[in-house]
Design a protein around this motif. Structure first.
Motif, short mmCIF file in Angstrom:
data_model
loop_
_atom_site.label_atom_id
_atom_site.label_comp_id
_atom_site.label_asym_id
_atom_site.label_seq_id
_atom_site.Cartn_x
_atom_site.Cartn_y
_atom_site.Cartn_z
N GLU A 161 -39.97 -32.76 0.51
CA GLU A 161 -38.51 -32.88 0.43
C GLU A 161 -37.86 -32.56 1.77
O GLU A 161 -37.05 -33.35 2.30
N TYR B 202 -35.71 -34.90 4.54
CA TYR B 202 -34.36 -34.57 4.98
C TYR B 202 -34.29 -34.48 6.51
O TYR B 202 -33.39 -35.02 7.15
N SER C 109 -34.44 -37.84 8.36
CA SER C 109 -33.45 -38.85 7.99
C SER C 109 -32.31 -38.87 9.00
O SER C 109 -31.98 -37.85 9.61
N VAL D 119 -28.11 -37.52 5.43
CA VAL D 119 -28.41 -37.01 4.10
C VAL D 119 -27.10 -37.02 3.30
O VAL D 119 -26.08 -36.51 3.77
N ALA E 284 -25.26 -35.69 0.00
CA ALA E 284 -25.32 -34.70 -1.08
C ALA E 284 -24.25 -35.03 -2.12
O ALA E 284 -23.18 -35.55 -1.79
N LYS F 134 -24.79 -29.36 -0.38
CA LYS F 134 -24.78 -29.34 1.08
C LYS F 134 -25.04 -27.93 1.60
O LYS F 134 -25.86 -27.73 2.52
N LEU G 114 -28.69 -27.10 1.31
CA LEU G 114 -29.53 -27.76 2.31
C LEU G 114 -29.38 -27.09 3.68
O LEU G 114 -30.37 -26.90 4.40
N ILE H 63 -31.47 -27.64 7.17
CA ILE H 63 -31.04 -29.01 7.47
C ILE H 63 -29.75 -28.98 8.27
O ILE H 63 -28.83 -28.23 7.94
N LYS I 167 -25.49 -33.72 9.86
CA LYS I 167 -26.09 -34.96 9.34
C LYS I 167 -25.90 -35.11 7.83
O LYS I 167 -26.31 -36.09 7.23
N ILE I 168 -25.25 -34.11 7.20
CA ILE I 168 -25.06 -34.13 5.74
C ILE I 168 -23.64 -34.55 5.41
O ILE I 168 -22.67 -33.97 5.91
#
Length: 259
Positions: free
Chosen positions: A16, A20, A23, A26, A28, A34, A37, A42, A46-47
């Motif tokens: 997982e 992430y 990528s 991402v 959410a 978020k 993560l 993460i 980028k989320i």
């Protein structure tokens, strides 16, 4: 808690997090996702967050489907309905036991769907000689609005567990788009968000007394019920799936162009 093998869980988590981290973007479903993560390493930038929503062209306020009411022999009932997975996460077997104690013959529950706990729900209802509950198999996506139409309120429960404090069930928005107040048994993010719109009456997950109290309150207080329906309109406006899809498309284009 369904998977007991820690080694398998750790392997899945490694996969997982690898996905992430590698990528470009991402997406959410909630701000709480978020935050989770980010806390696990993460990159925040980028989320993006795109929540669930409903399609007003499909789910909209309408009269109760009279043919369906007659077919189910539910004319004149105050119907509280659940449409969706009858799974381990939802605790419907608990609720099936609780509603067998309700003496108000005007109140009727409707469960539509399938899942890992469906047999247990049916057995619980039979064991309690529950007469105010109708349990049906899954219906097609196209039939869902008709079943929502005959409900006075929509039931959205989850088990009392920290893992569910970050979720935002999509069935909230479909019911709300049809003007059906929500009886919500979910703590955390979903409760905090939906309460702000005044479209929901919340009960503590797995708390029988609180569930019954809120049920009778929403059934007997007509002013409250109308206020909750008014809140549904505002909620639906802010969570229109078409608008959310446009946001999603914009995020994807930005990611493809290197932001």
């Amino acid at each position: 808690g369904a998977v007991k093998n820690d080694k398998i869980l750790k392997l899945f988590e490694k996969i997982e997090l690898f996905l992430y981290k590698n990528s470009e973007m991402v997406v959410a479903g909630t701000e709480a996702f978020k935050e989770n993560l980010v806390s696990r390493g993460i990159m925040k930038d980028k989320i993006t967050v795109v929540p669930n929503g409903a399609t007003p062209e499909v789910f909209y306020p309408r009269e109760k489907d009279k043919a369906l009411l007659s077919f189910l022999n539910l004319n004149g009932k105050f119907i509280v309905g659940y449409i969706g997975t009858h799974g381990m996460a939802h605790g419907l077997e608990l609720i099936a036991g609780w509603i067998g104690k309700i003496s108000d013959e005007d109140i009727h529950f409707l469960f539509v769907g399938d899942g890992a706990c469906k047999r247990k729900i049916i057995e619980t209802a039979k064991g309690r000689n529950t007469r105010n509950l109708t349990i049906l198999d899954s219906v097609s996506r196209e039939q869902v609005p008709a079943y929502l139409s005959i409900m006075d309120d929509a039931l959205v429960p989850l088990r009392k567990a920290d893992v569910f404090k970050t979720v935002l069930p999509s069935k909230i928005f479909e019911a709300s788009a049809m003007g059906k107040p929500i009886i919500l048994g979910v703590d955390g993010y979903a409760r905090e968000l939906i309460e702000r719109y005044g479209a929901v009456l919340c009960f503590e997950p797995e708390n029988e007394m609180d569930f019954l109290k809120k049920l009778f309150l929403v059934k007997n207080d007509k002013v409250l019920h109308q206020r909750l329906k008014d809140g549904c309109r505002t909620l639906t406006s802010d969570f229109d799936r078409k608008r959310l899809a446009e946001q999603m498309y914009g995020y994807i284009k930005a990611a493809a162009n290197g932001r």
